[in-house]
Motif scaffolding. Structure first.
Motif, mmCIF file in Angstrom:
data_model
loop_
_atom_site.group_PDB
_atom_site.id
_atom_site.type_symbol
_atom_site.label_atom_id
_atom_site.label_comp_id
_atom_site.label_asym_id
_atom_site.label_seq_id
_atom_site.Cartn_x
_atom_site.Cartn_y
_atom_site.Cartn_z
ATOM 1 N N ILE A 144 -4.564 45.810 5.775
ATOM 2 C CA ILE A 144 -4.265 44.382 5.873
ATOM 3 C C ILE A 144 -5.555 43.666 6.247
ATOM 4 N N ILE A 145 -5.915 42.662 5.472
ATOM 5 C CA ILE A 145 -7.125 41.886 5.732
ATOM 6 C C ILE A 145 -6.720 40.430 5.927
ATOM 7 N N THR A 146 -7.093 39.859 7.042
ATOM 8 C CA THR A 146 -6.762 38.464 7.340
ATOM 9 C C THR A 146 -8.047 37.697 7.627
ATOM 10 N N SER A 147 -8.080 36.463 7.199
ATOM 11 C CA SER A 147 -9.246 35.628 7.477
ATOM 12 C C SER A 147 -8.822 34.168 7.538
ATOM 13 N N LEU A 148 -9.648 33.375 8.163
ATOM 14 C CA LEU A 148 -9.399 31.949 8.328
ATOM 15 C C LEU A 148 -10.681 31.204 7.976
ATOM 16 N N GLU A 149 -10.584 30.258 7.059
ATOM 17 C CA GLU A 149 -11.746 29.477 6.663
ATOM 18 C C GLU A 149 -11.787 28.162 7.449
ATOM 19 N N VAL A 150 -12.901 27.934 8.119
ATOM 20 C CA VAL A 150 -13.051 26.768 8.980
ATOM 21 C C VAL A 150 -14.362 26.063 8.653
ATOM 22 N N THR A 151 -14.321 24.731 8.597
ATOM 23 C CA THR A 151 -15.532 23.926 8.424
ATOM 24 C C THR A 151 -15.620 22.963 9.600
ATOM 25 N N PRO A 152 -16.230 23.412 10.720
ATOM 26 C CA PRO A 152 -16.248 22.560 11.925
ATOM 27 C C PRO A 152 -17.104 21.313 11.752
ATOM 28 N N ILE A 153 -18.209 21.445 10.992
ATOM 29 C CA ILE A 153 -19.050 20.296 10.701
ATOM 30 C C ILE A 153 -19.491 20.389 9.247
ATOM 31 N N LYS A 154 -19.943 19.293 8.709
ATOM 32 C CA LYS A 154 -20.373 19.274 7.319
ATOM 33 C C LYS A 154 -21.558 20.220 7.116
#
Length: 333
Positions: free
Chosen positions: A7-17
């Motif tokens: 099982i592979i889990t990930s979260l994509e986040v863009t805190p700043i430009k």
């Protein structure tokens, strides 16, 4: 082969430009032998604590349960871009346990309970990889560094597993323009020297590598590039022994001779894998059609040197260089 799963889990986040983060967690559970992409075979020193045995043994009738492996990987990918500058770091830490046949006893000794038939090896390994780029007009300058941990020649893999194990790279590690010998070639026939495109590290010994690349865009359709990338193992490799030794314990070898063809204590004596150099071009000469031409040369290091007994004398043999030339036309639609 067993009811394996990952099982592979990930979260994509863009805190700043301009900054992208992808924290990732993966877990692999394997029962007995599993697919070669998820557990790349390592040899190390054959007959001396080398290839671990993962056997699906029967339960009952004096047998023992199937070997199990729990492998957890946690880390992140990141990408930061600001004008002409880009930096892309990756870090993963791996931990867990896996059961392996005890290589130091025979079955008869195990059945009387004198020693366990199965050992539990602790997994602790990590991977760091960072790429940086800077564009000045038609010129793109790039640099890369990677490091992954490894085991020494004398380490018993039934105790500790310190080399990094990807779940699956599909042979594509470093294939994003960073080699045609270390990585899978543009012809997709060479899948990477000694499986490094799949396993990332070299056998059990890990790997560290620098890369420097320059690309000149003659036009939007035509690129010319050059690449130089030297590499070393994270742990030294023993090259002054032979593959003929039958003993299973490295420490039994105390002398390097024709009678005892092994380096003292199986200690590593070489770590330089070699330096790969590429010169290539990419020409997008029509919609959907791309022509690639590349020449690659590997100045082989002493890590691939071997020793053998010839006429009663332990003789060192030097590795030879590798070269390749490939042309490809690709049609995308």
């Amino acid at each position: 082969r067993g009811d394996d799963f990952a099982i592979i889990t990930s979260l994509e986040v863009t805190p700043i430009k301009g900054l992208d983060l992808r924290p990732t967690y993966a877990v692999l559970w394997a029962q007995g032998a599993t697919h070669g992409n998820a557990r790349v075979g390592v040899g190390g020193i054959p007959g001396a604590g080398g290839t671990p045995l993962f056997v699906a043994k029967p339960v009952g009738m004096g047998g023992v349960a199937t070997h199990e492996e729990w492998r957890h990987t946690i880390g992140f990918d990141a990408r930061w871009r600001s004008g002409p500058i880009s930096i892309e770091p990756t870090f993963f830490y791996q931990f867990g346990t896996r059961e392996i046949d005890n290589p130091f006893i025979n079955a008869a000794a195990a059945t009387v309970g004198s020693q366990p038939l199965i050992r539990e090896s602790d997994i602790s390994a990590w991977l760091f990889d960072v790429k940086a780029g800077y564009r000045v007009g038609p010129v793109l300058l790039e640099a890369r560094y990677m490091y992954t941990s490894g085991n020494r020649p004398m380490d018993q893999l039934s105790n500790d597993t310190n080399y990094y194990q990807p779940i699956s790279t599909d042979h594509t590690y470093m294939a994003d323009g960073w080699g045609n010998i270390y990585a899978i070639g543009i012809d997709y026939l060479n899948v990477g020297l000694r499986s490094m495109g799949r396993a990332i590290g070299l056998d059990r010994y890990g790997r560290q590598q620098f890369g420097f690349k320059a690309t000149y865009s003659v036009s939007p359709q035509l690129d010319i590039y050059g690449l130089v990338t030297p590499a070393w193992t994270a742990r030294s490799v023993d090259t002054d022994g032979t593959f003929a030794a039958a003993a299973i314990n490295c420490t039994t070898f105390s002398a390097n001779s024709a009678a005892n063809p092994r380096g003292a204590g199986c200690r590593g004596d070489a770590s330089y894998i070699g330096t790969e150099a590429n010169i290539g071009t990419t020409w997008r000469f029509a919609p959907g059609l791309t022509f690639d031409l590349v020449g690659a040369y590997l100045f082989a290091g002493d890590v691939f040197d071997t020793s053998e007994v010839r006429n009663g004398v332990l003789t060192k043999r030097s590795a030879e260089d590798i070269y390749a030339g490939v042309a490809r036309v690709r049609f995308s639609f």
